[in-house]
Design an enzyme around this catalytic site. Structure first.
Site, PDB file in Angstrom:
ATOM      1  N   SER A  18       0.838  -1.192   0.000  1.00 34.42           N
ATOM      2  CA  SER A  18       0.000   0.000   0.000  1.00 34.42           C
ATOM      3  C   SER A  18       0.879   1.250   0.000  1.00 34.42           C
ATOM      4  O   SER A  18       1.724   1.414  -0.871  1.00 34.42           O
ATOM      5  CB  SER A  18      -0.949  -0.041   1.208  1.00 34.42           C
ATOM      6  N   ARG A  49     -11.808   6.345  10.091  1.00 34.67           N
ATOM      7  CA  ARG A  49     -11.379   4.948  10.016  1.00 34.67           C
ATOM      8  C   ARG A  49     -12.466   4.064   9.416  1.00 34.67           C
ATOM      9  O   ARG A  49     -12.169   3.123   8.668  1.00 34.67           O
ATOM     10  CB  ARG A  49     -11.003   4.442  11.408  1.00 34.67           C
ATOM     11  N   ASP A  59      -8.863  -6.184  -4.858  1.00 36.80           N
ATOM     12  CA  ASP A  59      -8.446  -4.894  -4.309  1.00 36.80           C
ATOM     13  C   ASP A  59      -8.992  -3.785  -5.200  1.00 36.80           C
ATOM     14  O   ASP A  59      -8.520  -3.582  -6.315  1.00 36.80           O
ATOM     15  CB  ASP A  59      -6.917  -4.830  -4.240  1.00 36.80           C
ATOM     16  N   HIS A 115      -8.116  -4.988  -0.470  1.00 36.59           N
ATOM     17  CA  HIS A 115      -6.836  -4.303  -0.306  1.00 36.59           C
ATOM     18  C   HIS A 115      -6.035  -4.881   0.855  1.00 36.59           C
ATOM     19  O   HIS A 115      -4.800  -4.942   0.803  1.00 36.59           O
ATOM     20  CB  HIS A 115      -7.076  -2.808  -0.079  1.00 36.59           C
ATOM     21  N   ASP A 116      -6.709  -5.308   1.896  1.00 33.09           N
ATOM     22  CA  ASP A 116      -6.030  -5.863   3.069  1.00 33.09           C
ATOM     23  C   ASP A 116      -5.365  -7.209   2.805  1.00 33.09           C
ATOM     24  O   ASP A 116      -4.707  -7.752   3.696  1.00 33.09           O
ATOM     25  CB  ASP A 116      -7.014  -6.015   4.231  1.00 33.09           C
TER      26      ASP A 116
END
Length: 386
Positions: free
Chosen positions: A156, A226, A321, A354-355
């Site tokens: 990232s 968040r 992602d 994405h994680d």
């Protein structure tokens, strides 16, 4: 506590102090700064086995192992760093740090400002860029006596730092690993960051960034920021499998409190994050993301920006992602191929979005281990360098 056999075990962070002024891209100068660092493994005699780990937006220096015997959670990339793991600490000397502007021990908004009676910098802390971070990482390299990194690795925002290393210091790394990243942010990504920032800036407890002086904290704003970010880190399929439309109580409550499991999850993640992260740091990190664009000084040509790189590249993306889609990684690959640079690319089928870069997905781990190689490869590269 008995730690797993493939864990680096207990680790102790180190603080490195730099007394020389740091000139930043924004035009401002930090008179001095500190970097919080962790290392794993042993640096070999010719210092040819060092790997630098660059962290993402909410990351820090604690990438592997444990700080205390009773810690329930290991470092943020413990799945990939340790004895026998993809980044094998039996073979490599691994360095992880908290970037300036952060809130985990390195100089940042919560640090004392020597030009203001040592009160916290707060909103007076300068905006920093990925290039500024890489510059401080190079200074850390010098302090450690590491002239060339065997590899610089990041996911990232960390991948952006690795990419910047290859452009700014082409002679100081042999391998560059860019995971779930992009050569610059899209308008959509900048928009997500702006929504997150406005959540913080509009919180009445923000006090123009001087919340510490006012004995307050923009908790609500940071929670919302968040929550927005977390939605973008997960794929639709991952959210479907994890939560679906499951209700917390099993029935509709006909109100605005938490009803769906996904709502409960987002609020929990936001709450936990707000306890451990600084709001001014969040603003700084998102702006660093927005500003990143190594092609900007090369006529906005990524091909031109990558033309002077000298290292081997591994570019990794994940099919689900959508924050940094595979097409963004392919832009980097295309620029490298056009320049006839050595590059390996893998788009991994993974459901975590994405994680995904944080998970020990078998093909991902296997690819990373193969690209980094082992002791025999270290010997051959050392001979080539000599």
């Amino acid at each position: 506590m008995s730690f797993p056999a493939d864990s680096v075990g207990l680790v102790t962070p180190q603080k490195f102090q730099f007394e020389e002024p740091l000139h930043l891209e924004c035009g401002r100068v930090l008179p001095r700064f500190e970097l919080m660092v962790e290392t794993y493994g042993t640096l070999n005699a010719d210092k040819s086995n060092a790997i630098l780990i660059c962290h993402a937006l909410s990351g820090h220096h604690h990438a592997a192992g444990y700080h205390h015997e009773d810690d329930k959670k290991a470092g943020w990339w413990d799945s990939c760093i340790g004895p026998g793991k993809a980044i094998d600490t039996n073979k490599f000397f691994v360095v992880a740090l908290n970037n300036i502007g952060g809130c985990s021990g390195s100089t940042g908004p919560t640090s004392p400002n020597p030009e203001n009676d040592n009160r916290p910098y707060g909103p007076d802390f300068p905006l920093v860029t990925v290039r500024d971070w890489v510059k401080t990482q190079a200074m850390l390299s010098d302090r450690l006596g590491i002239s060339v990194w065997y590899a610089v690795v990041g996911g990232s925002l960390g991948g952006m730092q690795a990419l910047q290393w290859s452009v700014d210091y082409p002679d100081r790394l042999q391998k560059c690993v860019v995971i779930a990243s992009a050569p610059k942010l899209s308008a959509q990504n900048i928009a997500f960051n702006e929504v997150a920032r406005q959540s913080i800036l509009s919180d009445p407890d923000f006090h123009h960034g001087r919340y510490l002086e006012n004995d307050s904290y923009p908790k609500r704003g940071l929670i919302l920021a968040r929550m927005v970010g977390h939605i973008t880190y997960l794929s639709e399929e991952a959210m479907k499998q994890k939560f679906g439309r499951d209700l917390k109580s099993g029935k509709f409550m006909y109100g605005f409190d938490v009803e769906f499991q996904v709502e409960s999850y987002l609020r929990y993640q936001g709450e936990q994050f707000s306890r451990n992260f600084d709001a001014n740091t969040y603003l700084i990190m998102t702006k660093a993301l927005d500003y990143f664009d190594p092609s900007r000084e090369y006529g906005h040509s990524l091909t031109e920006a990558m033309s002077k790189t000298k290292c081997q590249f591994l570019i990794v993306s994940f099919t689900t992602d959508w924050r940094f889609a595979p097409s963004r990684s392919q832009e980097i690959v295309d620029a490298l191929i056009t320049n006839h640079k050595p590059v390996s690319y893998l788009d991994i089928d993974a459901e975590q979005g994405h994680d995904s870069f944080l998970f020990p997905i078998p093909l991902y781990v296997k690819t990373l281990r193969a690209f980094l190689g082992g002791e025999e490869h270290l010997k051959s590269t050392s001979l080539e360098a000599s």
